[in-house]
Design an enzyme around this catalytic site. Structure first.
Site, PDB file in Angstrom:
ATOM      1  N   ASP A  90      -0.250   4.147  -2.937  1.00 13.84           N
ATOM      2  CA  ASP A  90      -0.981   2.629  -3.679  1.00 13.84           C
ATOM      3  C   ASP A  90      -0.226   2.956  -5.084  1.00 13.84           C
ATOM      4  O   ASP A  90      -0.376   4.139  -6.040  1.00 13.84           O
ATOM      5  CB  ASP A  90      -1.803   2.500  -3.873  1.00 13.84           C
ATOM      6  CG  ASP A  90      -2.576   2.402  -2.872  1.00 13.84           C
ATOM      7  OD1 ASP A  90      -4.015   1.935  -2.886  1.00 13.84           O
ATOM      8  OD2 ASP A  90      -1.752   2.474  -1.513  1.00 13.84           O
ATOM      9  N   GLY A 135       1.176  -1.028  -0.218  1.00 17.03           N
ATOM     10  CA  GLY A 135      -0.012   0.010  -0.124  1.00 17.03           C
ATOM     11  C   GLY A 135       0.462   1.548  -0.043  1.00 17.03           C
ATOM     12  O   GLY A 135       1.020   1.827  -1.004  1.00 17.03           O
ATOM     13  N   SER A 192       4.707  -5.259  -2.616  1.00 19.14           N
ATOM     14  CA  SER A 192       4.779  -3.672  -3.738  1.00 19.14           C
ATOM     15  C   SER A 192       5.440  -3.313  -2.309  1.00 19.14           C
ATOM     16  O   SER A 192       5.956  -3.565  -1.833  1.00 19.14           O
ATOM     17  CB  SER A 192       2.937  -3.466  -3.397  1.00 19.14           C
ATOM     18  OG  SER A 192       3.197  -1.937  -4.281  1.00 19.14           O
ATOM     19  N   TYR A 193       4.422  -2.687  -1.317  1.00 21.49           N
ATOM     20  CA  TYR A 193       5.036  -1.740   0.062  1.00 21.49           C
ATOM     21  C   TYR A 193       5.683  -2.271   0.966  1.00 21.49           C
ATOM     22  O   TYR A 193       6.041  -2.168   1.897  1.00 21.49           O
ATOM     23  CB  TYR A 193       3.984  -0.817   0.472  1.00 21.49           C
ATOM     24  CG  TYR A 193       5.021   0.236   1.478  1.00 21.49           C
ATOM     25  CD1 TYR A 193       5.532   1.050   1.079  1.00 21.49           C
ATOM     26  CD2 TYR A 193       5.068   0.230   2.198  1.00 21.49           C
ATOM     27  CE1 TYR A 193       6.089   2.423   1.939  1.00 21.49           C
ATOM     28  CE2 TYR A 193       5.875   1.260   3.278  1.00 21.49           C
ATOM     29  CZ  TYR A 193       5.960   2.357   2.958  1.00 21.49           C
ATOM     30  OH  TYR A 193       6.943   3.324   3.800  1.00 21.49           O
ATOM     31  N   HIS A 215       0.296  -6.839 -11.651  1.00 23.52           N
ATOM     32  CA  HIS A 215       1.095  -7.288 -10.086  1.00 23.52           C
ATOM     33  C   HIS A 215       0.293  -7.787  -9.570  1.00 23.52           C
ATOM     34  O   HIS A 215       1.259  -7.954  -8.288  1.00 23.52           O
ATOM     35  CB  HIS A 215       0.807  -5.426  -9.777  1.00 23.52           C
ATOM     36  CG  HIS A 215       1.293  -4.475  -8.996  1.00 23.52           C
ATOM     37  ND1 HIS A 215       2.841  -4.620  -8.916  1.00 23.52           N
ATOM     38  CD2 HIS A 215       0.973  -4.611  -7.750  1.00 23.52           C
ATOM     39  CE1 HIS A 215       2.611  -4.265  -7.878  1.00 23.52           C
ATOM     40  NE2 HIS A 215       2.033  -4.050  -7.152  1.00 23.52           N
TER      41      HIS A 215
END
Length: 450
Positions: free
Chosen positions: A371, A123, A218-219, A423
């Protein structure tokens, strides 16, 4: 590179681990979101990593007698029959502040013979349960009616016991009774996640000595390694539970903002999402490590030029009321909407033991404001910074006699692609993702052609 996604493997304690999967979601304009967050330099969950402390003090440990049995899910509404147990509930990480993190745990069919895996979405501020479990690698997916579930035969609990954590407080069903807790950063997120694990293992003591892996997307490129680092440091000095960490895995990891900007711009250009002219202006005017105002203007042009597409899978259709057609991978682009409806159903929240009265509002997928996608180019630009020599040269790996992606093994790090995926790898290529994950758990590289 069409539709590929890339993974990394990292080694901890001389054992193979993996790094690279996806993260939080925003429908459009992720670069624009990122640019805006960098301009104001503030966020619900800070983009800028604050270092994890090297000091240790014993963490809070609550009383967990009988809580495991209370957390057991008898059956989720609309759930098909399965042969594994599942649990969900809260672990308090700060009783003074009233801060508690929500988890969902799905055991494997034969749980005692399989490792424990923690999954963290990115996120920052996106739900590991609503996204990671319900649309990606969990055992169930939500049907379009928003009321019933179907079984995901490629779920990762085929090979591991998987624990989904909604973190930090304010994400998903996790909450705090102290409003200021909803402004947080990487350091506090790592500390709370560590406290959560120490307490969760008291509630589920049979997993205390089990091989343990941290995975995410991701994050989580910040969340996963910082939590791993904190665990390894505390394992050396704690008189509390020693966590048997064996490795980490992150998909499409957001680690470095310089690589992110350069990677996403070059990805847009090579995928024909922006023009040669826009790309040239950015290259000629942008120092990615310290972007100027003019650079941000050109990045804004790129963001607008991309247009109205689902940026997490550039070849997928958009979800709309007039068309629910699936993407090339077969994934329904409206799945997020089905999950939102399902998890805001009172009967579902009751079955999950969710404390909705403690939350600042109804269940929502994301609370962060940064995001965005993290393309393959981002990771490839980061690899040389590791300075690791190649052990196994680039080769195609296979799933069901088809190329599943490509691999190059470095010293202690492995770079892996998943062919044909956007993704969210387990959403778009569930079979290939499970093949890859199984290899990771087995401490092996993805299989070559027999």
């Amino acid at each position: 590179m069409r539709g590929s996604i890339f993974f990394l493997f990292l080694t901890l304690s001389s054992l193979v681990a993996l790094v690279h999967c996806y993260g939080g979601r925003v429908k459009f304009d992720p670069l624009g979101k990122f640019i805006e967050s960098r301009r104001v330099k503030t966020s619900v969950n800070h983009m800028f990593t604050d270092d994890v402390s090297t000091e240790y003090s014993p963490v809070y440990v609550g009383v967990h007698d009988g809580l495991k049995e209370l957390d057991k899910i008898l059956k989720l509404p609309g759930q098909p029959s399965v042969k594994f147990d599942q649990y969900s509930g809260y672990v308090t990480v700060d009783p003074t502040a009233g801060r508690a993190l929500f988890y969902y745990f799905t055991e494997a069919v034969n749980p005692s013979s399989k490792p424990l895996v923690l999954w963290l979405n990115g996120g920052p501020g996106c739900s590991s349960f609503g996204y990671g479990a319900m649309t990606e690698l969990g055992p169930f997916r939500v049907n379009p009616d928003g009321k019933t579930l179907w079984h995901n035969k490629y779920a990762w609990n085929n090979v591991a016991n998987v624990l989904f954590l909604e973190s930090p407080a304010g994400v998903g069903f996790s909450y705090s009774n102290t409003t200021s807790d909803y402004t947080t950063g990487d350091k506090q997120t790592a500390a709370d996640s560590y406290t959560f694990l120490v307490n969760w293992l008291e509630r589920f003591p049979e997993y205390k000595i089990r091989d343990f892996y941290i995975t995410g997307e991701s994050y989580a490129g910040h969340y996963v390694p910082q939590l791993a680092d904190l665990i390894l440091k505390n394992n050396k000095i704690t008189n509390q539970t020693v966590i048997n960490l064996k490795g980490i895995a992150i998909g499409n990891a957001y680690i470095d903002s310089t690589d992110f900007l350069k990677g996403i711009v070059d990805h847009f250009w090579t995928s024909a999402l922006i023009s040669d002219e826009i790309h040239r202006r950015i290259v000629e005017n942008c120092n990615y490590s310290s972007p100027s105002k003019k650079c941000y203007e050109y990045l804004g042009e790129a963001s607008k030029a991309v247009g109205n597409i689902f940026i997490y899978d550039i070849y997928a259709p958009l979800c709309s009321s007039s068309s629910n057609s699936s993407s090339l991978s077969g994934f329904d682009p409206c799945s997020d909407n089905y999950v939102l409806t399902y998890l805001n159903t009172p009967e579902v929240q009751e079955a999950l033991h969710a404390n909705v009265t403690g939350n600042p509002g109804p269940w929502n997928g994301c609370s962060g404001d940064t995001d965005g996608i993290v393309p393959v180019t981002t990771t490839r630009y980061s690899m040389p910074k590791l300075g690791a020599p190649v052990k196994t040269p680039w080769y195609p790996w296979y799933s069901k006699d088809e190329v599943g992606g490509y691999v190059v093994e470095y010293e202690n790090v492995t770079f892996v692609s998943i062919r044909g995926s956007g993704h969210f790898v387990p959403s778009y290529q569930p079979e290939r993702a499970l093949t890859f994950f199984t290899s990771f758990i087995d401490g092996k590289l993805p299989p070559g052609l027999n």
